[in-house]
Scaffold this motif. Structure first.
Motif, PDB file in Angstrom:
ATOM      1  N   GLY A 163       0.807  -1.213   0.000  1.00  0.00           N
ATOM      2  CA  GLY A 163       0.000   0.000   0.000  1.00  0.00           C
ATOM      3  C   GLY A 163       0.842   1.265   0.000  1.00  0.00           C
ATOM      4  N   VAL A 164       1.901   1.263   0.808  1.00  0.00           N
ATOM      5  CA  VAL A 164       2.759   2.447   0.892  1.00  0.00           C
ATOM      6  C   VAL A 164       3.478   2.694  -0.429  1.00  0.00           C
ATOM      7  CG1 VAL A 164       4.818   3.409   1.984  1.00  0.00           C
ATOM      8  CG2 VAL A 164       3.075   2.304   3.385  1.00  0.00           C
ATOM      9  N   THR A 165       4.074   1.645  -1.016  1.00  0.00           N
ATOM     10  CA  THR A 165       4.755   1.826  -2.304  1.00  0.00           C
ATOM     11  C   THR A 165       3.763   2.224  -3.397  1.00  0.00           C
ATOM     12  OG1 THR A 165       4.575  -0.569  -2.740  1.00  0.00           O
ATOM     13  CG2 THR A 165       6.627   0.235  -1.757  1.00  0.00           C
ATOM     14  N   GLY A 166       2.525   1.734  -3.278  1.00  0.00           N
ATOM     15  CA  GLY A 166       1.496   2.122  -4.243  1.00  0.00           C
ATOM     16  C   GLY A 166       1.155   3.595  -4.146  1.00  0.00           C
ATOM     17  N   SER A 167       1.099   4.122  -2.916  1.00  0.00           N
ATOM     18  CA  SER A 167       0.808   5.547  -2.748  1.00  0.00           C
ATOM     19  C   SER A 167       1.935   6.406  -3.312  1.00  0.00           C
ATOM     20  CB  SER A 167       0.587   5.869  -1.262  1.00  0.00           C
ATOM     21  OG  SER A 167       1.800   5.728  -0.534  1.00  0.00           O
ATOM     22  N   LEU A 168       3.185   5.947  -3.161  1.00  0.00           N
ATOM     23  CA  LEU A 168       4.311   6.694  -3.709  1.00  0.00           C
ATOM     24  C   LEU A 168       4.306   6.652  -5.243  1.00  0.00           C
ATOM     25  CD1 LEU A 168       7.171   5.657  -1.252  1.00  0.00           C
ATOM     26  CD2 LEU A 168       5.776   7.738  -1.246  1.00  0.00           C
ATOM     27  N   ALA A 169       3.938   5.486  -5.790  1.00  0.00           N
ATOM     28  CA  ALA A 169       3.838   5.381  -7.244  1.00  0.00           C
ATOM     29  C   ALA A 169       2.757   6.315  -7.783  1.00  0.00           C
ATOM     30  CB  ALA A 169       3.549   3.938  -7.645  1.00  0.00           C
ATOM     31  N   ALA A 170       1.627   6.384  -7.071  1.00  0.00           N
ATOM     32  CA  ALA A 170       0.541   7.278  -7.490  1.00  0.00           C
ATOM     33  C   ALA A 170       0.965   8.732  -7.408  1.00  0.00           C
ATOM     34  CB  ALA A 170      -0.698   7.035  -6.618  1.00  0.00           C
ATOM     35  N   LEU A 171       1.754   9.070  -6.370  1.00  0.00           N
ATOM     36  CA  LEU A 171       2.248  10.443  -6.261  1.00  0.00           C
ATOM     37  C   LEU A 171       3.161  10.772  -7.433  1.00  0.00           C
ATOM     38  CD1 LEU A 171       2.566  13.080  -4.693  1.00  0.00           C
ATOM     39  CD2 LEU A 171       4.414  12.010  -3.390  1.00  0.00           C
ATOM     40  N   ASP A 206      11.033   5.851 -16.067  1.00  0.00           N
ATOM     41  CA  ASP A 206      11.405   4.923 -15.000  1.00  0.00           C
ATOM     42  C   ASP A 206      12.895   4.604 -14.998  1.00  0.00           C
ATOM     43  OD1 ASP A 206       8.798   4.873 -14.240  1.00  0.00           O
ATOM     44  OD2 ASP A 206       8.332   2.931 -15.152  1.00  0.00           O
ATOM     45  N   PHE A 207      13.522   4.609 -16.163  1.00  0.00           N
ATOM     46  CA  PHE A 207      14.927   4.202 -16.263  1.00  0.00           C
ATOM     47  C   PHE A 207      15.860   5.347 -16.654  1.00  0.00           C
ATOM     48  CE2 PHE A 207      12.323   0.437 -17.071  1.00  0.00           C
ATOM     49  CZ  PHE A 207      12.845  -0.446 -16.137  1.00  0.00           C
ATOM     50  N   SER A 208      15.340   6.551 -16.658  1.00  0.00           N
ATOM     51  CA  SER A 208      16.158   7.701 -17.018  1.00  0.00           C
ATOM     52  C   SER A 208      16.914   8.216 -15.798  1.00  0.00           C
ATOM     53  CB  SER A 208      15.290   8.818 -17.596  1.00  0.00           C
ATOM     54  OG  SER A 208      16.060   9.984 -17.805  1.00  0.00           O
ATOM     55  N   ALA A 209      18.203   8.498 -15.978  1.00  0.00           N
ATOM     56  CA  ALA A 209      19.026   9.014 -14.878  1.00  0.00           C
ATOM     57  C   ALA A 209      18.636  10.430 -14.503  1.00  0.00           C
ATOM     58  CB  ALA A 209      20.497   8.968 -15.278  1.00  0.00           C
ATOM     59  N   THR A 210      17.924  11.111 -15.380  1.00  0.00           N
ATOM     60  CA  THR A 210      17.525  12.495 -15.107  1.00  0.00           C
ATOM     61  C   THR A 210      16.199  12.583 -14.363  1.00  0.00           C
ATOM     62  OG1 THR A 210      16.436  12.651 -17.275  1.00  0.00           O
ATOM     63  CG2 THR A 210      18.753  13.317 -17.145  1.00  0.00           C
ATOM     64  N   SER A 211      15.487  11.462 -14.250  1.00  0.00           N
ATOM     65  CA  SER A 211      14.212  11.459 -13.542  1.00  0.00           C
ATOM     66  C   SER A 211      14.449  11.497 -12.037  1.00  0.00           C
ATOM     67  CB  SER A 211      13.405  10.212 -13.897  1.00  0.00           C
ATOM     68  OG  SER A 211      13.074  10.183 -15.261  1.00  0.00           O
ATOM     69  N   GLY A 212      13.484  12.056 -11.314  1.00  0.00           N
ATOM     70  CA  GLY A 212      13.566  12.073  -9.863  1.00  0.00           C
ATOM     71  C   GLY A 212      13.440  10.667  -9.296  1.00  0.00           C
ATOM     72  N   TRP A 213      13.917  10.491  -8.057  1.00  0.00           N
ATOM     73  CA  TRP A 213      13.901   9.148  -7.462  1.00  0.00           C
ATOM     74  C   TRP A 213      12.488   8.617  -7.318  1.00  0.00           C
ATOM     75  CZ3 TRP A 213      11.370   7.702  -3.033  1.00  0.00           C
ATOM     76  CH2 TRP A 213      10.897   8.729  -2.210  1.00  0.00           C
ATOM     77  N   LEU A 214      11.515   9.536  -7.159  1.00  0.00           N
ATOM     78  CA  LEU A 214      10.136   9.102  -7.001  1.00  0.00           C
ATOM     79  C   LEU A 214       9.632   8.395  -8.250  1.00  0.00           C
ATOM     80  CD1 LEU A 214       7.946   9.274  -4.821  1.00  0.00           C
ATOM     81  CD2 LEU A 214       7.114  11.352  -5.924  1.00  0.00           C
ATOM     82  N   VAL A 215      10.078   8.849  -9.408  1.00  0.00           N
ATOM     83  CA  VAL A 215       9.693   8.213 -10.668  1.00  0.00           C
ATOM     84  C   VAL A 215      10.464   6.918 -10.878  1.00  0.00           C
ATOM     85  CG1 VAL A 215       9.650   8.461 -13.169  1.00  0.00           C
ATOM     86  CG2 VAL A 215       9.015  10.397 -11.721  1.00  0.00           C
ATOM     87  N   ARG A 216      11.778   6.970 -10.627  1.00  0.00           N
ATOM     88  CA  ARG A 216      12.621   5.794 -10.868  1.00  0.00           C
ATOM     89  C   ARG A 216      12.331   4.658  -9.892  1.00  0.00           C
ATOM     90  NH1 ARG A 216      17.570   7.055  -9.699  1.00  0.00           N
ATOM     91  NH2 ARG A 216      17.359   9.276  -9.223  1.00  0.00           N
ATOM     92  N   TRP A 217      11.612   4.966  -8.812  1.00  0.00           N
ATOM     93  CA  TRP A 217      11.274   3.931  -7.842  1.00  0.00           C
ATOM     94  C   TRP A 217       9.853   3.404  -8.026  1.00  0.00           C
ATOM     95  CZ3 TRP A 217      13.307   2.535  -2.588  1.00  0.00           C
ATOM     96  CH2 TRP A 217      14.698   2.595  -2.573  1.00  0.00           C
ATOM     97  N   ARG A 218       9.199   3.776  -9.108  1.00  0.00           N
ATOM     98  CA  ARG A 218       7.834   3.282  -9.322  1.00  0.00           C
ATOM     99  C   ARG A 218       7.802   1.769  -9.468  1.00  0.00           C
ATOM    100  NH1 ARG A 218       5.352   7.750 -13.486  1.00  0.00           N
ATOM    101  NH2 ARG A 218       7.074   6.987 -14.761  1.00  0.00           N
ATOM    102  N   TRP A 219       8.922   1.162  -9.910  1.00  0.00           N
ATOM    103  CA  TRP A 219       8.973  -0.287 -10.101  1.00  0.00           C
ATOM    104  C   TRP A 219       8.875  -1.042  -8.783  1.00  0.00           C
ATOM    105  CZ3 TRP A 219      12.734  -2.905  -7.534  1.00  0.00           C
ATOM    106  CH2 TRP A 219      13.835  -2.158  -7.067  1.00  0.00           C
ATOM    107  N   THR A 220       9.145  -0.356  -7.649  1.00  0.00           N
ATOM    108  CA  THR A 220       9.115  -1.058  -6.360  1.00  0.00           C
ATOM    109  C   THR A 220       7.710  -1.540  -6.011  1.00  0.00           C
ATOM    110  OG1 THR A 220       8.800   1.023  -5.142  1.00  0.00           O
ATOM    111  CG2 THR A 220      11.065   0.250  -5.467  1.00  0.00           C
ATOM    112  N   HIS A 221       6.683  -0.820  -6.464  1.00  0.00           N
ATOM    113  CA  HIS A 221       5.316  -1.212  -6.112  1.00  0.00           C
ATOM    114  C   HIS A 221       4.930  -2.568  -6.701  1.00  0.00           C
ATOM    115  CE1 HIS A 221       1.141  -1.110  -5.125  1.00  0.00           C
ATOM    116  NE2 HIS A 221       0.757  -0.933  -6.369  1.00  0.00           N
ATOM    117  N   PRO A 222       5.040  -2.772  -8.026  1.00  0.00           N
ATOM    118  CA  PRO A 222       4.704  -4.100  -8.552  1.00  0.00           C
ATOM    119  C   PRO A 222       5.637  -5.190  -8.030  1.00  0.00           C
ATOM    120  CG  PRO A 222       5.686  -2.737 -10.270  1.00  0.00           C
ATOM    121  CD  PRO A 222       5.390  -1.833  -9.123  1.00  0.00           C
ATOM    122  N   THR A 223       6.897  -4.841  -7.766  1.00  0.00           N
ATOM    123  CA  THR A 223       7.835  -5.847  -7.256  1.00  0.00           C
ATOM    124  C   THR A 223       7.448  -6.297  -5.854  1.00  0.00           C
ATOM    125  OG1 THR A 223       9.630  -4.863  -8.551  1.00  0.00           O
ATOM    126  CG2 THR A 223      10.252  -6.333  -6.745  1.00  0.00           C
TER     127      THR A 223
END
Length: 322
Positions: free
Chosen positions: A192-200, A217-234
């Motif tokens: 739930g927590v990772t899902g809320s961060l992904a939604a943000l 998701d895989f761009s080095a220029t993206s913020g960590w909040l975007v690059r960590w969206r993969w944590t929710h499905p994982t």
């Protein structure tokens, strides 16, 4: 069991009106949470400015903007939810016997509701709303969502325990496999927590296409909040392992109740969440789908809490199945 014992036990049970009220309060709280999700998804958190509990410094809003109406409605319904929680607490203590487990659950409901109000006020006063990209927003949102899940768990336990006909006091229950069940619940909370961060991340950094979203998701220029969206499905995938353990254990028929129907419901809700999650990615998280996904998560969480309570808080004496 003799008829005399049954009648005495029945006299100790909460009234049907109290049981219905407890479930109603749970449904109402879920509706308030969904409206809060709408506030975040539409960026309406700053609709009342930095004023709290007043909206733009007043109670009555004259010619309000849409974001103001959305935020003000959330504050108003949240206020009603607090009084509902207090009403449930008072009625539970008045309508149950000493040692009833629902009393503790009702107390925690009020505690978590108060914490929710404080977190909501700080959210506004610290300016962590609308399109704010403050580094404090993500951890604060994780804390907020954790408290929300604990609040829903306390409410669900209150309603469930008030509805029990056996094993509802401290003296009439025994703990069964608490460590594994608690681990399963904690892992689901992490989902739930990772899902809320992904939604943000979807709200703050929307993508125009699926390809653009994957590139983010895989761009080095993206913020960590975007690059960590993969944590929710994982995390959701690994949480399935714990849920399967809980469902297998819960599906065993006992002398007290048959959990197979509830286990099947949890499994269906889990599958529905995976489908909604995939659609969320493919359709680039439209607002209506975010709310549907949140609704499914809340209902799944409530069903999981009831199932866990039936597995862990088992009546100490055998009786008829519920």
């Amino acid at each position: 069991m003799s008829s005399a014992a049954i009648s005495v036990d029945a006299a100790r049970l909460p009234s049907p009106a109290l049981r219905r009220f407890a479930w109603f309060v749970l449904v109402y709280f879920i509706a308030v949470i969904l409206w809060g999700g709408l506030v975040r998804a539409t960026g309406s958190g700053a609709g009342c400015g930095d004023h709290w509990p007043l909206c733009n410094g007043t109670v009555v809003q004259h010619s309000p903007r849409l974001d103001t109406m959305i935020e003000f409605t959330h504050r108003f319904t949240s206020g009603i939810s607090f009084f509902s929680a207090v009403g449930l607490l008072v009625w539970t203590f008045a309508g149950t016997v000493k040692g009833h487990l629902a009393r503790a659950a009702a107390v925690w409901t009020v505690v978590f509701t108060l914490v929710e109000a404080v977190l909501g006020a700080l959210l506004v006063k610290l300016g962590l709303t609308a399109q704010s990209q403050s580094p404090l927003r993500a951890p604060y949102l994780a804390l907020h969502l954790t408290n929300t899940l604990l609040l829903l768990a306390a409410l669900t336990l209150s309603a469930h325990l008030l509805s029990r006909r056996q094993g509802y006091t401290r003296a009439t229950v025994r703990l069964v496999a608490p460590i594994g069940a608690v681990a399963a619940v904690i892992v689901v909370m992490m989902v739930g927590v990772t899902g809320s961060l992904a939604a943000l991340g979807d709200t703050l950094f929307p993508a125009r296409s699926l390809g653009a979203a994957l590139a983010q998701d895989f761009s080095a220029t993206s913020g960590w909040l975007v690059r960590w969206r993969w944590t929710h499905p994982t995390v959701a995938f690994f949480a399935s392992v714990f849920l399967i353990w809980l469902l297998v254990r819960a599906s065993r028929r006992t002398a007290h109740w048959d959990n197979r129907g509830l286990s099947a419901l949890v499994l269906v809700l889990l599958a529905a969440q995976y489908v909604l999650g995939v659609l969320d990615v493919v359709l680039l998280a439209p607002t209506w789908l975010q709310i549907a996904h949140l609704l499914g998560a809340d209902v799944l969480w409530a069903a999981l809490v009831v199932l866990t309570a039936r597995v862990v808080l088992e009546p100490a004496k055998a009786g008829s199945r519920e």
